[in-house]
Design a protein around this motif. Sequence first.
Motif, PDB file in Angstrom:
ATOM      1  N   GLY A 721       0.829  -1.195   0.000  1.00 56.33           N
ATOM      2  CA  GLY A 721       0.000   0.000   0.000  1.00 56.33           C
ATOM      3  C   GLY A 721       0.862   1.242   0.000  1.00 56.33           C
ATOM      4  N   GLU A 722       0.314   2.335   0.510  1.00 55.45           N
ATOM      5  CA  GLU A 722       1.039   3.602   0.490  1.00 55.45           C
ATOM      6  C   GLU A 722       2.321   3.540   1.319  1.00 55.45           C
ATOM      7  OE1 GLU A 722       1.235   7.826  -0.554  1.00 55.45           O
ATOM      8  OE2 GLU A 722       0.124   6.093  -1.309  1.00 55.45           O
ATOM      9  N   GLY A 723       2.277   2.872   2.457  1.00 57.68           N
ATOM     10  CA  GLY A 723       3.466   2.826   3.305  1.00 57.68           C
ATOM     11  C   GLY A 723       3.648   1.499   3.998  1.00 57.68           C
ATOM     12  N   TRP A 724       3.133   0.425   3.432  1.00 60.29           N
ATOM     13  CA  TRP A 724       3.242  -0.886   4.074  1.00 60.29           C
ATOM     14  C   TRP A 724       3.474  -1.968   3.029  1.00 60.29           C
ATOM     15  CZ3 TRP A 724      -0.552  -4.175   2.325  1.00 60.29           C
ATOM     16  CH2 TRP A 724      -1.732  -3.589   1.823  1.00 60.29           C
ATOM     17  N   LEU A 725       4.024  -3.086   3.500  1.00 60.96           N
ATOM     18  CA  LEU A 725       4.294  -4.254   2.656  1.00 60.96           C
ATOM     19  C   LEU A 725       3.996  -5.497   3.476  1.00 60.96           C
ATOM     20  CD1 LEU A 725       5.427  -5.367  -0.042  1.00 60.96           C
ATOM     21  CD2 LEU A 725       7.687  -5.337   1.003  1.00 60.96           C
ATOM     22  N   PHE A 726       3.075  -6.333   2.982  1.00 65.96           N
ATOM     23  CA  PHE A 726       2.662  -7.542   3.687  1.00 65.96           C
ATOM     24  C   PHE A 726       2.893  -8.756   2.795  1.00 65.96           C
ATOM     25  CE2 PHE A 726       0.691  -5.400   7.162  1.00 65.96           C
ATOM     26  CZ  PHE A 726       0.498  -6.371   8.135  1.00 65.96           C
ATOM     27  N   MET A 727       3.260  -9.863   3.449  1.00 62.87           N
ATOM     28  CA  MET A 727       3.414 -11.139   2.759  1.00 62.87           C
ATOM     29  C   MET A 727       2.479 -12.155   3.410  1.00 62.87           C
ATOM     30  SD  MET A 727       4.694 -14.454   2.932  1.00 62.87           S
ATOM     31  CE  MET A 727       5.882 -14.414   4.266  1.00 62.87           C
ATOM     32  N   HIS A 859       5.428  -8.598   7.592  1.00 62.29           N
ATOM     33  CA  HIS A 859       5.094  -7.220   7.223  1.00 62.29           C
ATOM     34  C   HIS A 859       6.241  -6.295   7.589  1.00 62.29           C
ATOM     35  CE1 HIS A 859       4.355  -6.814  11.542  1.00 62.29           C
ATOM     36  NE2 HIS A 859       4.338  -5.507  11.371  1.00 62.29           N
ATOM     37  N   THR A 860       6.216  -5.112   6.981  1.00 64.45           N
ATOM     38  CA  THR A 860       7.165  -4.048   7.298  1.00 64.45           C
ATOM     39  C   THR A 860       6.536  -2.715   6.950  1.00 64.45           C
ATOM     40  OG1 THR A 860       9.389  -3.169   6.882  1.00 64.45           O
ATOM     41  CG2 THR A 860       8.255  -4.154   5.027  1.00 64.45           C
ATOM     42  N   PHE A 861       6.929  -1.693   7.737  1.00 61.81           N
ATOM     43  CA  PHE A 861       6.491  -0.319   7.504  1.00 61.81           C
ATOM     44  C   PHE A 861       7.684   0.613   7.310  1.00 61.81           C
ATOM     45  CE2 PHE A 861       3.227  -2.263  10.273  1.00 61.81           C
ATOM     46  CZ  PHE A 861       2.141  -2.155   9.437  1.00 61.81           C
TER      47      PHE A 861
END
Length: 902
Positions: A721-727, A859-861
């Motif tokens: 998304g705008e500021g996140w990454l999920f697996m 996940h990471t932000f």
Amino acid sequence: MDIHRSRFVPFPPSAINALAFSHTEATTGNKDPEGLRLALGRANGNIEIWNPGNGAWQQERVFYGGKDRSVEGLVWTQEQDTKDQKGSISPGRLRLFSIGYSNSVTEWDLATGLPARHSDGNSSEVWCFAAQPKFSKYARNLEAEEDASQKLVAGCADGTLLLLSTADDDLRFEKFVARSTVKKARVLSVTFKDRRTVIAGFADSTIRVYDTRNGFVIRTISLGNTGAGGPRETLVWKVKTLPNGGFVSGDSTGNICIYDGKNYSQTQRISAHEADVLDLAVSRDGTKLFSGGMDCRTSYYTCNQRGKWREVSHQRYHEHDVKAMAVYDGPGLSAIVSGGIDTQPIVVPIRNFGKELHRGLPALPHSPPLVSAPDARLMVSWWNCEVRVWRVKAQDDGVEKPKVVARLALQGEENISSVSITRDGTLLAVSTAREVKLFQLLDTSAETDSGIRIRKLELPLTLGARIVRFTPDGKWLATIDVANEVLMTRIIRAEDERPRALQKISRLQRLDRGGDSSGALSSASGQYSRSISHADFSSDGTVFAVADLAGYVDTWVTEGHEDITAPEVDAYASDAASADEDDESEDGHSFKERITFRGQRWIRNPSAHLFPRLRCAPALLSFEPVTESASRPEPRGNPAVHPTRRNPHAHSHEVADTEHRLLVVSADQQLYLFEVLAGRMSEWSRRNPPSSYPTQYRILKSPAKGCIWDIQHQQRLWLYGEGWLFMFDLSKDLPIPDTVEAHDAIHGEDVESKASKKRKREGPRKGVSGAGDAVPVKDAPVTKLRRFDSAEDDESRVPAQIDLHDTQTADFDEEFDDEQGALVSLRRSKEVVDATITGDRVQESAAEQRKRSPEPWWHTFQYRPILGLVPIGKQGQSLEVVLVERPSWELDLPPRFVGAHE
């Protein structure tokens, strides 16, 4: 996964110049209208339509502008409600108008996203305009009017006020309200006090009140000079009316002036800004006021019972000038949205101001302006009318930075709406609102240093398109035009000749879903909710899917196999009537023409009607790639299919039997994984409801923008998304919440398990006004005071509590559906269900299961605002992606006029 974290892709920022809500208040009952939308106008001419429903704030549509078409103002109007024979009331149709550096007012078609009509007034540039209040037959002291539509008043650069009529679904000039003869008397702001009185702020230090019936000047109010050392004139940038009949103004001196509505005298002046006040916003009850200006401040004022205003607080939500503000104060949503040169909209709560946090909406486009050709290691980026092609070197080739190998500037003034490229990087399609263009990319890096040469190819005569998509092999090009029709173009590709597109176009028909409840946004061109927002091909190019704003998904499949010996185009009228061949559109016309391209044609998926309707609009649509082991090799041509004298148009009816899985992510972050050919939810989606999603994923504010699949060695889905990454690992089930497991084991007899059914969420609490989350308890403002008696001898008196805020607090507990949890447990392995005899054994089995296998998600932000994420590299290799960031501090913004106090 190898990530190229890059910031080399330019994306020029576009300032927010105008904001407008479609409704000012709730129309019926204690519920916000279903057609509530926010229109946002930018300096590049684009108009964005946002849906704030349930605090999701999803960007639904973008009306693309063009060169030198800045949007400087937006206004909504609504037609009168209608009543049918059964007595049910249908909301009136909404209409959107805009202005921008021209002498006309433009109305937009909400269904197509194109300008519907322009006003034809002989005037100078329109600087401001406003809509007349809605006609109400219950209003007091209101004479009967023949025209109940909302008129528009426009202020021009030469001091002229125009009155425009919107009756009879038209936009035409009605009359001049005023013509000023004073030099530099341009109209900077205008508003309606009531249906017959207009208040205008001028650039000559005056505010004038007009009667629209005869153009009579009711009152002229002078603001005076700014004093020695300052400019001679005071610019009245904004005027706003109050519910009690008064009005307020903001000017270039940084002052907020309040006026009485009866005698038009100034009752109060507040110096709240260090520079110009550019916009104002008033709450529904007229007791709260917000102002924004060039000093980057957003100030908040309240009015007491005696009618005196005071500044409560001011805060700098923006990093540059605050140019536009819009407010909606209803029973559900109660927030103000502000925007300016820093390109990001900010949502501030009104009803719970001070008890809830503000929220920043995504400043980057929801649809990423990035596509890639992984096999050729090419990446394409675009903005406005320019396209750039980048070549990304592999990490093994050294530390060479990606470089531009081709640039393309489209002729015309329309902004680019969509771009698509084939997987091998040889074909490129670019669409605008006017036309679709096809290009061939010739790699000349081995011959010269120029990189890539671009050659234009001919396409059938078609209008513009909102979405274009290539199949990975480049044999089919799908276009979604402005009327939401799905067009399929066949492209002939051979090694010894130039690629060419066949002149015949196949039209794919969607299922007729009937009417919808949001009729206020529909127009004569179509239904707004049926606007297609996402489209995608399967990895083998045999399945195509689209999704619209109403939550419907339509799919098509190819029938037959490619046969180079068959005619390129075989079109004929079919006499047989079937569900696939005799489709009817919304206007009643039947489509009986069959078109076969080299033995292949597109038909509707036989299981398309089994797809359920999503609860809200989709935010992402993507096919899971099909592995080579799962795919079946296609035969050469269509054996045993030959035209005869009795059947001259013979073709194969064989449909691919390889199952394809389609992922749809809704605006509320729910994952839907469908089996397309079977027309059902996949087993993973059935076993993993939203209650099993990680807490870090459920509390996300920004919706998903895109995804990457990693299925070579494992079945992983990467969402961003705008500021996140999920697996998410789709080969494993997400852990079941402990409350559900305890409920399955104890069956409600243990007191502790009953208390654990509602577990408080870790992290911030959810807000109720549609803005940000609730303020943490430790940082919450003072909401209660204790009053003590002054008598010293009365020590036993209990101190009384005085509530400073009467707003109701929200229930911040998580809600789990116990029946759904029990059903999920049954769908999981029997080992977990059989082990749930006591609560202790349930917890132990869950803990042991987590120890045996790692978490099926990650996940990471840490990444800054993400513009896009695209794959790079050939199939069969390890996953390699390019992640493009656009931090706010790297935006090329103009210098601030006020900033010394920092």
